[in-house]
Design a protein around this motif. Structure first.
Motif, PDB file in Angstrom:
ATOM      1  N   LEU A  29     -21.659 -32.731  49.548  1.00 47.35           N
ATOM      2  CA  LEU A  29     -20.374 -32.031  49.537  1.00 47.35           C
ATOM      3  C   LEU A  29     -19.360 -32.787  48.683  1.00 47.35           C
ATOM      4  O   LEU A  29     -18.624 -32.198  47.895  1.00 47.35           O
ATOM      5  CB  LEU A  29     -19.854 -31.879  50.963  1.00 47.35           C
ATOM      6  N   HIS A  30     -19.354 -34.099  48.835  1.00 44.96           N
ATOM      7  CA  HIS A  30     -18.385 -34.902  48.068  1.00 44.96           C
ATOM      8  C   HIS A  30     -18.696 -34.842  46.567  1.00 44.96           C
ATOM      9  O   HIS A  30     -17.790 -34.729  45.749  1.00 44.96           O
ATOM     10  CB  HIS A  30     -18.392 -36.340  48.565  1.00 44.96           C
ATOM     11  N   GLU A  31     -19.978 -34.907  46.259  1.00 40.89           N
ATOM     12  CA  GLU A  31     -20.359 -34.857  44.851  1.00 40.89           C
ATOM     13  C   GLU A  31     -19.940 -33.521  44.246  1.00 40.89           C
ATOM     14  O   GLU A  31     -19.362 -33.451  43.163  1.00 40.89           O
ATOM     15  CB  GLU A  31     -21.875 -35.045  44.737  1.00 40.89           C
ATOM     16  N   GLU A  32     -20.189 -32.450  45.019  1.00 45.55           N
ATOM     17  CA  GLU A  32     -19.823 -31.125  44.565  1.00 45.55           C
ATOM     18  C   GLU A  32     -18.314 -31.020  44.388  1.00 45.55           C
ATOM     19  O   GLU A  32     -17.820 -30.410  43.445  1.00 45.55           O
ATOM     20  CB  GLU A  32     -20.333 -30.089  45.576  1.00 45.55           C
ATOM     21  N   TYR A  35     -17.256 -32.548  41.204  1.00 46.03           N
ATOM     22  CA  TYR A  35     -17.644 -31.650  40.127  1.00 46.03           C
ATOM     23  C   TYR A  35     -16.647 -30.511  39.998  1.00 46.03           C
ATOM     24  O   TYR A  35     -16.177 -30.176  38.920  1.00 46.03           O
ATOM     25  CB  TYR A  35     -19.053 -31.129  40.425  1.00 46.03           C
TER      26      TYR A  35
END
Lengths: 881, 112
Positions: A29-32, A35
């Motif tokens: 979720l954090h990576e998304e 992005y």
């Protein structure tokens, strides 16, 4: 700028997501999010983050991974059995503590049960009647320009006609009723004096009387009567009395048409021991037909009504609001009062009365106060339980450690301690019920109630059950949550020490207990003093050997001289007189008096008496002289009391003329003041004395009570039969129904004495429970410090030193409690005393004495343990391990 | 037919895992699928599909190294198992055999 995902969403995710999935999910979720921040901006990325987080809110991600170890069941039957076994063993091992715990709790619960029953009784007042929800009394709210707000319970006769003709469709039943009065019922040789009321024939149905014989239609015949079961039994015995003849006041013959079950004590209609038809009352009181039928100014009726099933009191009240006012065109005085007719629902009769036009909060406040006191006493008992359990926690710390070490989880320990506390609470409840049974008759006596344990009432059991549950949780929560939090390593290594502040909550609880107790003690002392000061008030007449009887029948009248002569001839009677109303009651008050510089608006108590009244009641003269038959002019003489003399403000009142103009027809009577007597307490002994005038003949009716002063040389038991014989001879038709004036006078103290007795009862219980707890704590402390005491003794401490050492802590706590209790009790008692005009002072010594009392009791309680510990042989105490 | 049934979306995820060859994890797979199929895919759908595939034994996973962009959290890296590979192959074969038996192979530009 670096932006973070919404924290709340993250928190939520952490809350619901299964731990073994959290890392990867949150990472993704954090990576998304990073992005998205780059592609669509921080704002929209945050929204998307929320959306994504919520996307994971489904069972697949919420469900926790099952442990690889077998689950511990919190409610295993074996363990529960074990808990109870351990609990029972613990109880038996420490019998003293168990006794204090169970007995203290039981006392608190017994009080709570009694108070619960009392409150139930108060709140269920009148619910005996099936139509309870729909019965109301017709009343008027008056709003007079000069006299202000007020309520009228008595209605003029034409109002009942008005309601019956123009508003009948809004009522299911409309019932006129007479006032409640004593009547003489006689059959054959038997004569009884009973209170009764005459009501319209619909009354039995409206009140849903439970008929034993006869039916609800029993009042249709104008010469009929319905008797309560106890009245019927007293008159006829156990047989069915229907159709038997009965004589009312030696005047009219009526026929018994039914017998109803006695109305319980907690109903308004309880005081009526028979019901008669309203028509009979009208025929027996000719003045009603002669003068009252159309007179809107004569208020004498009580009107009850039952509304239709789907209607509300507000609605009907708003409809009948002007039923009186619109008919008052010819009654200026009445119209000035602007009477608004309304229905007072039965549910409000008992606890929501009116006082001077505004709702009277006093009865409801009494319910609250009693309830709060009950809750406090129960709280005291719970505090004991909590204190003793926590104080003894160190003893059981090892057990907790061992249990934890062999695999018990905290939940199990919490269960264990709760089951232990429930065991004690249930035992205490059973004991409490056993305690309530013998106390109840005594409590009923004081509280003037007919309370019974409601064995068959499901609500009682429901209430008791929740009561056990709440007490168990309340009393058990602290030990359960506290003990179970011990760390096994520390406990088992022996490095476990309760911190310096561990005893603080215990001390706070002890202070709470004693604050409540001392407050109750101070309040009790003040209440008792208030009663005492009123009892010691100089009454102004002699009550000893004075008896009185009401002239309930016409047969008494015109026989004054014969009666007096016969009575004096027996030698048992010193003097006899007649008076308006009882000596213990100011029966009448009027305006319209004029004197030198006087104001006719002033209100005086106005009482007619016979010449011998002064001699009979022994009133005491400040100035002037008594009425005398030697001076014919005395029939227009006036005797006034000191309060009246003060109000009249005449320099030499004796001989001054006074004129009394009757408000109804402007007739005038002229008087001359003969004498001034000391104030007589005729009304409430707590109130100021009303200015009162006595005369032989006045506007407001005549005498209706006979007063007899028994010859002081003859004892009452000898005199009464002789007096009775005279009455039997001269007034044979009437039962000799007399009262002792001193007994009657004492009833004035009843309400306050009741409060006093109850307060004493509660205060004693509170201090008893508190001391019980203190006793337990003291013995615990003494036991805990056995070694210390031993060493001190070896080093040379005296018993007095040690006693001081052990008692000091508790004494400090009690002193703090006294300091808190003093202002609290001052505040409440000062407010209570405000309702009495004649009241005691709250002086400092009451607080000092109460504090000293509390300290003495504390010292006695604690000293027993302290001295016991101090006297122990140090060799023994140092050897113990 | 004995082999485990695969849903259409699962098949795509499995294919994507195969393509990414050992480097596949949630977000990356999602982006890959969005790019290739042009449909809107949500993260939770990808995770669910991966979980189901793992339950069916077609992928296996292990935790990767922590990376900074994820706030120090580790990724779960997926790779296709032999069973997964065979399943993909079988699907492919089934489809190929149908395509071969078709008399008039469909034009790829179908009228809409």
């Amino acid at each position: 700028m670096h932006s973070n995902p919404p924290r709340l969403a993250d928190r939520f995710l952490q809350f619901f997501c299964a731990p073994h999935l959290l890392e990867e999910v949150q990472g993704d979720l954090h990576e998304e999010f990073e992005y998205q921040v780059k592609h669509v901006g921080a704002r929209r990325a945050r929204w998307r983050y929320w959306r994504d987080v919520l996307g994971f809110f489904q069972p697949r991600y919420i469900k926790r991974k099952s442990s690889q170890y077998p689950q511990t069941y919190l409610f295993s039957l074996n363990m529960l059995r074990n808990y109870f076994k351990i609990a029972v063993r613990n109880l038996l091992k420490h019998k003293g503590y168990s006794f204090i715990n169970i007995f203290g709790l039981a006392t608190g619960m017994a009080v709570a049960i009694l108070i619960g029953l009392w409150i139930y009784d108060e709140l269920s007042f009148n619910t005996y009647h099936k139509n309870y929800d729909r019965i109301g009394q017709v009343m008027t709210l008056i709003n007079h320009e000069r006299d202000g707000l007020g309520h009228n319970h008595s209605m003029p006769y034409p109002l009942s006609t008005e309601l019956a003709i123009n508003y009948r469709s809004h009522f299911k039943h409309l019932v006129k009723a007479s006032w409640v009065q004593d009547y003489i019922l006689s059959t054959g040789e038997k004569k009884l004096s009973r209170k009764g009321q005459f009501m319209d024939q619909e009354a039995p149905e409206m009140l849903s009387l439970t008929m034993i014989y006869g039916s609800w239609s029993g009042l249709q015949d104008p010469y009929s009567i319905l008797l309560s079961a106890s009245t019927a039994k007293a008159l006829f015995g156990d047989i069915d009395p229907t159709n038997k003849p009965l004589r009312l006041n030696n005047k009219v013959d009526v026929k018994v048409t039914g017998v109803y079950e006695d109305l319980p004590l907690n109903t308004q209609f309880h005081s009526r021991e028979f019901f008669g038809p309203f028509e009979l009352w009208v025929t027996q009181n000719p003045w009603i037909k002669e003068r009252a039928l159309q007179d809107w100014s004569n208020h004498f009726l009580t009107i009850y009504a039952e509304i239709k099933p789907n209607d509300t009191f507000e609605n009907v009240s708003s409809i009948i609001k002007n039923a009186e006012l619109k008919n008052l065109a010819n009654y200026k005085e009445q119209a000035a009062q602007n009477p608004q007719v309304f229905l007072q629902p039965m549910s409000k009769w008992h606890l929501y009365g009116f006082s001077r036009g505004v709702p009277d909060t006093e009865p409801m406040r009494m319910v609250w106060i009693v309830g709060i006191i009950g809750a406090f006493v129960l709280l005291l008992a719970c505090i004991n339980f909590m204190n003793l359990s926590t104080a003894r926690s160190e003893k059981r710390a090892k057990e907790v450690g061992v249990r934890k070490a062999i695999g018990s989880v905290r939940g199990q320990l919490i269960n264990q301690f709760f089951s232990e506390s429930f065991l004690i609470v249930v035992l205490a409840f059973i004991l409490a019920l056993l305690l309530v049974l013998p106390i109840l008759p005594w409590f009923n006596n004081i509280a003037e109630k007919q309370l019974t344990v409601l064995w068959a009432n499901p609500y009682f059991w429901l209430f008791s059950l929740s009561f056990i549950l709440i007490t168990g949780l309340l009393a058990g929560s602290y030990p359960a949550l506290y003990l179970s939090s011990f760390q096994p390593v520390k406990v088992l290594k022996g490095t476990f020490r309760v911190g310096r502040f561990a005893s603080i909550p215990r001390q706070v609880l002890v202070v709470t207990q004693f604050t409540v107790s001392v407050t109750l003690i101070i309040s009790t002392v003040i209440i008792v003093r208030q009663i005492q000061i009123a009892k010691n008030r100089s009454v102004g007449y002699t009550r000893d050997g004075l008896i009185m009887l009401q002239m309930k029948s016409d047969d008494f009248y015109g026989k004054y001289d014969v009666l007096r002569a016969e009575l004096k001839k027996t030698g048992a009677v010193y003097e006899m007189s007649q008076s308006m109303g009882a000596v213990t009651n100011l029966a009448s008050g009027n305006q319209g008096f004029e004197w030198k510089g006087g104001d006719p608006e002033e209100q005086f108590g106005t009482l007619a008496v016979t010449h011998e009244h002064g001699k009979t009641v022994d009133w005491q003269f400040v100035q002037g002289r008594d009425f005398s038959r030697d001076f014919p002019g005395d029939s227009s003489g006036l005797i006034i009391n000191e309060a009246a003399a003060k109000l009249m403000n005449l320099e030499h009142p004796v001989g001054e003329p006074v004129r009394w103009t009757w408000w109804r027809n402007n007739k005038v009577l002229d008087y001359k003041i003969l004498g001034v007597i000391k104030n007589m307490v005729m009304e409430s002994p707590y109130d100021a004395i009303e200015p009162t005038v006595f005369y032989i003949k006045g506007h407001n009716g005549g005498v209706n009570f006979i007063n007899i002063k028994i010859n002081p040389a003859v004892s009452a038991s000898v005199a009464i039969p002789k007096i009775e014989a005279v009455f039997k001879k001269i007034v044979p038709s009437v039962p000799f129904d007399y009262k002792f004036v001193d007994e009657e006078y004492n009833t004035k103290f009843k309400a306050e004495e009741r409060i006093g007795k109850l307060a004493t009862f509660f205060a004693i219980l509170a201090i008893f429970i508190s001391c019980l707890g203190l006793f337990g704590l003291a013995s615990f402390v003494a036991e805990q410090r056995t070694k210390e005491i031993g060493i001190r003794k070896v080093l040379g401490a005296t018993v007095a030193n040690l006693w001081q050492l052990l008692s000091k802590d508790f004494v400090v706590l009690v002193i703090i409690s006294c300091l808190i209790a003093a202002p609290i009790s001052y505040y409440f008692m000062n407010e209570w005393l405000q309702k009495y005009t004649y009241r005691t002072e709250i002086s400092w010594w009451i607080f000092a004495a109460s504090a000293a009392g509390a300290l003495t009791i504390t010292l006695l309680t604690v000293s027993f343990q302290a001295i016991k510990a101090a006297l122990m042989n140090p060799v023994k105490s140092l050897k113990t391990e | 037919m004995k082999r485990t049934y695969l849903g259409e979306f699962e098949e795509i995820v499995l294919l994507a895992v195969a393509v990414l060859n050992g480097q596949a994890y949630g977000v990356l797979l999602m982006h890959e699928i969005i790019e290739q199929t042009d449909r809107s895919v949500r993260l939770n759908q990808v995770h669910s599909a991966l979980q189901r595939l793992e339950e069916k034994g077609m992928v296996r996973s292990e935790m990767g190294e922590p990376t900074n962009e994820r706030g120090g959290r580790r990724k779960r890296l997926f790779s296709v198992t032999a069973f997964g590979q065979r399943t993909l192959q079988e699907i492919q074969e089934v489809r190929a055999s149908f395509w071969e038996r078709m008399a008039n192979p469909l034009k790829l530009t179908m009228p809409i």
